[in-house]
Motif scaffolding. Structure first.
Motif, PDB file in Angstrom:
ATOM      1  N   GLU A   1      -8.413  10.176   4.865  1.00 20.56           N
ATOM      2  CA  GLU A   1      -7.197  10.774   4.522  1.00 20.56           C
ATOM      3  C   GLU A   1      -5.911   9.646   4.353  1.00 20.56           C
ATOM      4  O   GLU A   1      -5.278   9.674   3.509  1.00 20.56           O
ATOM      5  CB  GLU A   1      -6.408  12.175   5.433  1.00 20.56           C
ATOM      6  N   VAL A   2      -6.013   8.724   5.495  1.00 17.60           N
ATOM      7  CA  VAL A   2      -5.184   7.683   5.488  1.00 17.60           C
ATOM      8  C   VAL A   2      -5.425   6.752   4.309  1.00 17.60           C
ATOM      9  O   VAL A   2      -4.430   6.387   3.415  1.00 17.60           O
ATOM     10  CB  VAL A   2      -5.145   7.169   6.825  1.00 17.60           C
ATOM     11  N   THR A   3      -6.620   6.555   4.012  1.00 14.61           N
ATOM     12  CA  THR A   3      -6.670   5.635   3.022  1.00 14.61           C
ATOM     13  C   THR A   3      -6.427   6.142   1.463  1.00 14.61           C
ATOM     14  O   THR A   3      -6.038   5.674   0.572  1.00 14.61           O
ATOM     15  CB  THR A   3      -8.256   5.168   2.849  1.00 14.61           C
ATOM     16  N   ASP A   4      -6.798   7.529   1.429  1.00 18.08           N
ATOM     17  CA  ASP A   4      -6.335   8.084   0.030  1.00 18.08           C
ATOM     18  C   ASP A   4      -4.713   8.328  -0.043  1.00 18.08           C
ATOM     19  O   ASP A   4      -4.211   8.077  -1.134  1.00 18.08           O
ATOM     20  CB  ASP A   4      -6.892   9.608   0.127  1.00 18.08           C
ATOM     21  N   TRP A   5      -4.147   8.393   1.103  1.00 19.21           N
ATOM     22  CA  TRP A   5      -2.702   8.568   1.085  1.00 19.21           C
ATOM     23  C   TRP A   5      -2.173   7.256   0.768  1.00 19.21           C
ATOM     24  O   TRP A   5      -1.173   7.229  -0.126  1.00 19.21           O
ATOM     25  CB  TRP A   5      -2.332   9.099   2.421  1.00 19.21           C
ATOM     26  N   ILE A   6      -2.562   6.212   1.477  1.00 22.78           N
ATOM     27  CA  ILE A   6      -2.230   5.050   0.801  1.00 22.78           C
ATOM     28  C   ILE A   6      -2.218   4.508  -0.453  1.00 22.78           C
ATOM     29  O   ILE A   6      -1.338   3.948  -1.134  1.00 22.78           O
ATOM     30  CB  ILE A   6      -2.765   3.829   1.949  1.00 22.78           C
ATOM     31  N   GLY A   7      -3.326   4.722  -0.846  1.00 27.22           N
ATOM     32  CA  GLY A   7      -3.535   4.816  -2.468  1.00 27.22           C
ATOM     33  C   GLY A   7      -2.458   5.432  -3.434  1.00 27.22           C
ATOM     34  O   GLY A   7      -1.861   4.775  -4.132  1.00 27.22           O
ATOM     35  N   LYS A   8      -2.378   6.690  -3.058  1.00 26.36           N
ATOM     36  CA  LYS A   8      -1.298   7.211  -3.668  1.00 26.36           C
ATOM     37  C   LYS A   8       0.045   6.857  -3.441  1.00 26.36           C
ATOM     38  O   LYS A   8       0.824   6.683  -4.325  1.00 26.36           O
ATOM     39  CB  LYS A   8      -1.292   8.807  -3.227  1.00 26.36           C
ATOM     40  N   LEU A   9       0.310   6.115  -2.092  1.00 25.00           N
ATOM     41  CA  LEU A   9       1.540   5.895  -1.939  1.00 25.00           C
ATOM     42  C   LEU A   9       2.037   4.584  -2.794  1.00 25.00           C
ATOM     43  O   LEU A   9       3.204   4.243  -3.309  1.00 25.00           O
ATOM     44  CB  LEU A   9       1.755   5.796  -0.280  1.00 25.00           C
ATOM     45  N   LYS A  10       0.974   3.674  -2.954  1.00 22.85           N
ATOM     46  CA  LYS A  10       1.010   2.563  -3.731  1.00 22.85           C
ATOM     47  C   LYS A  10       1.648   2.722  -5.072  1.00 22.85           C
ATOM     48  O   LYS A  10       2.274   2.016  -5.674  1.00 22.85           O
ATOM     49  CB  LYS A  10      -0.108   1.574  -3.483  1.00 22.85           C
ATOM     50  N   TYR A  11       0.930   3.744  -5.545  1.00 22.48           N
ATOM     51  CA  TYR A  11       1.133   4.472  -6.889  1.00 22.48           C
ATOM     52  C   TYR A  11       2.618   4.555  -7.219  1.00 22.48           C
ATOM     53  O   TYR A  11       3.054   4.316  -8.217  1.00 22.48           O
ATOM     54  CB  TYR A  11       0.232   5.303  -7.537  1.00 22.48           C
ATOM     55  N   LEU A  12       3.087   5.635  -6.050  1.00 18.60           N
ATOM     56  CA  LEU A  12       4.420   5.974  -6.332  1.00 18.60           C
ATOM     57  C   LEU A  12       5.562   4.733  -5.588  1.00 18.60           C
ATOM     58  O   LEU A  12       6.790   4.800  -6.559  1.00 18.60           O
ATOM     59  CB  LEU A  12       4.712   7.114  -5.265  1.00 18.60           C
ATOM     60  N   LEU A  13       5.006   3.938  -5.311  1.00 16.09           N
ATOM     61  CA  LEU A  13       5.894   2.940  -4.778  1.00 16.09           C
ATOM     62  C   LEU A  13       5.887   1.545  -5.493  1.00 16.09           C
ATOM     63  O   LEU A  13       6.069   0.373  -5.040  1.00 16.09           O
ATOM     64  CB  LEU A  13       6.065   2.645  -3.248  1.00 16.09           C
ATOM     65  N   LYS A  14       5.412   1.674  -6.837  1.00 14.79           N
ATOM     66  CA  LYS A  14       5.147   0.296  -7.665  1.00 14.79           C
ATOM     67  C   LYS A  14       6.334  -0.545  -7.753  1.00 14.79           C
ATOM     68  O   LYS A  14       6.269  -1.723  -7.561  1.00 14.79           O
ATOM     69  CB  LYS A  14       4.658   0.821  -9.047  1.00 14.79           C
ATOM     70  N   GLY A  15       7.596  -0.025  -8.132  1.00 20.25           N
ATOM     71  CA  GLY A  15       8.901  -0.792  -8.302  1.00 20.25           C
ATOM     72  C   GLY A  15       9.343  -1.433  -6.942  1.00 20.25           C
ATOM     73  O   GLY A  15      10.436  -2.202  -7.270  1.00 20.25           O
ATOM     74  N   TYR A  16       9.012  -1.051  -5.733  1.00 26.16           N
ATOM     75  CA  TYR A  16       9.631  -1.597  -4.804  1.00 26.16           C
ATOM     76  C   TYR A  16       8.998  -2.609  -4.007  1.00 26.16           C
ATOM     77  O   TYR A  16       7.828  -2.784  -4.110  1.00 26.16           O
ATOM     78  CB  TYR A  16       9.751  -0.264  -3.828  1.00 26.16           C
ATOM     79  N   ASP A  17       9.824  -3.587  -3.245  1.00 21.73           N
ATOM     80  CA  ASP A  17       9.300  -4.711  -2.773  1.00 21.73           C
ATOM     81  C   ASP A  17       8.810  -4.089  -1.183  1.00 21.73           C
ATOM     82  O   ASP A  17       9.403  -3.364  -0.913  1.00 21.73           O
ATOM     83  CB  ASP A  17      10.355  -5.677  -2.427  1.00 21.73           C
TER      84      ASP A  17
END
Length: 176
Positions: free
Chosen positions: A147-163
């Motif tokens: 679940e952690v790896t799935d959540w990190i993948g979704k989070l990276k997609y949501l936080l694309k424009g952030y440093d």
């Protein structure tokens, strides 16, 4: 205050059985003669074959025993401890109720009709094996790694424009 109950040892039980056969006394008179309660004498007369087997097998005449299926219950303990260790190795939380249910299943599979995984049994089991049932805590144990790896993948997609320096861990900062 000392207990008024008396438990007969193996030699005394054999003596009571011999008196019962020779003199044909009633249960009440046998109980009075032996200074025990009537139920103890009736149980003794019901299980006279088992008592005689114990007398032949064990030369310890001071042995005081109760009717238990010791071998099978120790087998339950052994199998249950293996299951408990494997469950804890997989970080599965094990409660007392779960241990009792597993013990009941093992008792049924071994053919023990008299075995009851009561609360008293559970306490003795925990004491015998030095088990304390505490809650599992910590970030590592509380979340499934998939679940952690799935959540990190979704989070990276949501936080694309952030440093990366703009992203904080929520448990390290206060959320206001």
């Amino acid at each position: 205050m000392a207990s008024k109950r008396k438990r007969l040892n193996l030699k005394e039980k054999i003596d009571v059985l011999e008196v019962a056969e020779k003199e044909k006394l009633s249960i009440r008179s046998l109980a009075e003669r032996s200074h025990v309660v009537i139920t103890q004498i009736s149980e003794l007369l019901k299980d006279k074959e088992g008592i005689r087997k114990m007398w032949v097998l064990d030369s310890n005449e001071n042995l005081k025993f109760r009717k238990t299926e010791k071998r099978k219950t120790s087998e339950i303990d052994e199998v249950l401890m293996k299951w408990f260790r494997s469950a804890r190795a997989k970080n599965i939380p094990v409660s007392g109720v779960l241990l009792q249910e597993k013990a009941r299943e093992l008792g049924e599979s071994l053919g023990l009709e008299t075995f009851k995984a009561s609360n008293g049994w559970l306490e003795k089991f925990r004491t015998r094996h030095n088990i304390s049932l505490k809650q599992i805590c910590g970030e590592e144990k509380s979340v499934n790694p998939n679940e952690v790896t799935d959540w990190i993948g979704k989070l990276k997609y949501l936080l694309k424009g952030y440093d990366d320096r703009d992203i904080f861990n929520a448990d390290e900062t206060g959320v206001f």
